[in-house]
Design an enzyme around this catalytic site. Sequence first.
Site, PDB file in Angstrom:
ATOM      1  N   LYS B  80       0.995  -1.238   0.119  1.00 58.33           N
ATOM      2  CA  LYS B  80      -0.045  -0.039   0.019  1.00 58.33           C
ATOM      3  C   LYS B  80       1.000   1.255   0.080  1.00 58.33           C
ATOM      4  O   LYS B  80       1.891   1.259   0.729  1.00 58.33           O
ATOM      5  CB  LYS B  80      -0.708  -0.051   1.369  1.00 58.33           C
ATOM      6  CG  LYS B  80      -2.001   1.265   1.396  1.00 58.33           C
ATOM      7  CD  LYS B  80      -3.032   0.691   2.663  1.00 58.33           C
ATOM      8  CE  LYS B  80      -3.856   1.713   2.852  1.00 58.33           C
ATOM      9  NZ  LYS B  80      -4.745   1.413   3.856  1.00 58.33           N
ATOM     10  N   SER B 155      -9.686   1.148   2.952  1.00 58.64           N
ATOM     11  CA  SER B 155      -8.760   2.194   2.127  1.00 58.64           C
ATOM     12  C   SER B 155      -7.940   1.236   1.253  1.00 58.64           C
ATOM     13  O   SER B 155      -7.176   1.938   0.392  1.00 58.64           O
ATOM     14  CB  SER B 155      -8.157   3.192   2.926  1.00 58.64           C
ATOM     15  OG  SER B 155      -7.375   2.630   3.642  1.00 58.64           O
ATOM     16  N   SER B 179      -9.803  -1.283   6.980  1.00 57.33           N
ATOM     17  CA  SER B 179      -9.415  -1.112   5.759  1.00 57.33           C
ATOM     18  C   SER B 179      -8.654  -2.096   5.057  1.00 57.33           C
ATOM     19  O   SER B 179      -8.016  -1.904   3.801  1.00 57.33           O
ATOM     20  CB  SER B 179      -8.451   0.226   5.814  1.00 57.33           C
ATOM     21  OG  SER B 179      -9.025   1.436   5.733  1.00 57.33           O
TER      22      SER B 179
END
Lengths: 99, 487
Positions: B80, B155, B179
């Site tokens: 990420k 996310s 997330s």
Amino acid sequence: MATPPVIDRNLLRHLAELARLHVPADRQEALLQQVQRVVEAFDAVRDLPPASAPAPAPALSAAPLRPDQPEAPLPLAEVLANAPVAAGGMFVVPRVVEG
Amino acid sequence: MTALWQLSARQLARLVQSGEVSARELARTFLDRVDRLDPALRAFVDHRGERALADADAVDAALARGEPVGPLAGVPVAWKDNLVRRGEVTSAGSRMLASYRSPFTATALQRLEAAGAVLLGRTNMDEFGMGSSTENSAHGPTRNPWQPDCVPGGSSGGSAAAVAADLCPLAVGSDTGGSVRQPAALCGVVGLKPSYGRVSRSGLIAYASSLDCVGVLARTVDDAALWLRCTAGSDPGDPTSAAEALPEFAVEARPDLRGLRIGLPWELNGPGLADEIEAVLADARAQLRTLGAELVECSLPHVSVAVPTYYLLAMAEAASNLARYDGVRYGFRGAASGSCEAMTTASRSSGFGAEVQRRLLLGTFALSCGYQDEYYGKATQARERLREDFRRAFAGCDLLVSPTSPVPAFPLGSRIDDPLAMYLCDALTVPASLAGLPALSQPCGRTAAGLPVGLQWMAPPRREDLLLQAAHVFERHTDHHLPRALP
């Protein structure tokens, strides 16, 4: 049951100032409505009955301490490499002292 | 014949270790898929291309010299865009950090490389982790591999979409309020959020420090366990990382679920669920019984205030953490004449996107004079009561289960202008986050439209062993994890 506070333009302006944000005039009305809805939805926490004992300190404050020993700092060039504006080994900012 | 991209991380590492496949061949295979499929998905914001191939060559060279290689030898892993890597750009999905290059590497990434992994590239995310759809990204939205008109969740939506599309077998994510788990559910993959402190946060760009956890998206429960084994452990760079070592355990140790009492908190297993989610979960619960588990009803009364509690605490912490972006030392600097304050305001107003600005305003509200005791103070009390709810629940059962998300993947743009509707996507994941518990989402079925549905497991603190073993039993006896989104 407590009444949720009203988020008006003055309070929004105050919060924006504290958060170092500028809310353009054409976005204020929509933002006010969104923030008001969220604050109303979050109001349920205010109705929690008082705790019989204070909440314990957050986990962060229970973190183990490390030895208070200085470590080698980052080289100056690496520190300044991400600066938006740098000169003479320093960060450049607007003038804050007159004269 | 099974293609390389269809194999698990563990299977791929074995092929590399045995010399049947080179690390370069693996990296090339997945980079080719990224080149072919990602222009439509936009799961990656950047891939390392030649640098990844060079790293793969280094693994092959170590093997050729007879040197030991780690348990992830040659396995391509994405990460990420909020975990820093020395000398490479990390933007956290924000214009604010569009050109930021870190002077150090996140501990989780260091440990993956030490285990032999080849870092493939950075994946898309909601800006600073603030979102549940990966639409709040300066890089544009990511699409769900199962239904391109739908969001992948967020996310860590880029990491989830990358694994679901078999662009990599493992992708690192971060989970503050769901997330990792929520996008895992919406994309039909496994998502593991370890206990708070189990994996070092050093090098993870901060959102809400008392909640942030580094986690993983994987195709299988075993791969998630393998990732955890490689990354867990204390770290001087993160004083909140747990000193207690991850216990030795075999993920496949349990033949079934006999002897386990699995709690069904009614607050997470009924109210507000889409009908299709409820139907799929009913089948999953029946499967758990068939596997020998004893299912017991239980209650977590303070779940009723979990969403406001989570958001008040997370937004307040964000208002503090993101104060560092002042346009002076790093990050975007906006054009302004006059004072330092005007420059900082211009930088933040142009550098942060709409959702980040909204959360900073709300976090500032929660901490401001006259409201702090009533909002932030009450939220800290509610958090402690929720922790006590979990302690009571785990006194009567070994694990808890619920759906991961109250809704399946939703159309792009359908919730982006309604922050409250977006926040409610996290209603089932934030309770475990507030209590710092390990939790995992795994595929457990599909809606009529073919969209994946996730089953969420929650375990007592530091019991990732139990969590992963139970989820592995479910996976071994079902086939929900087998279908592939894209050829």
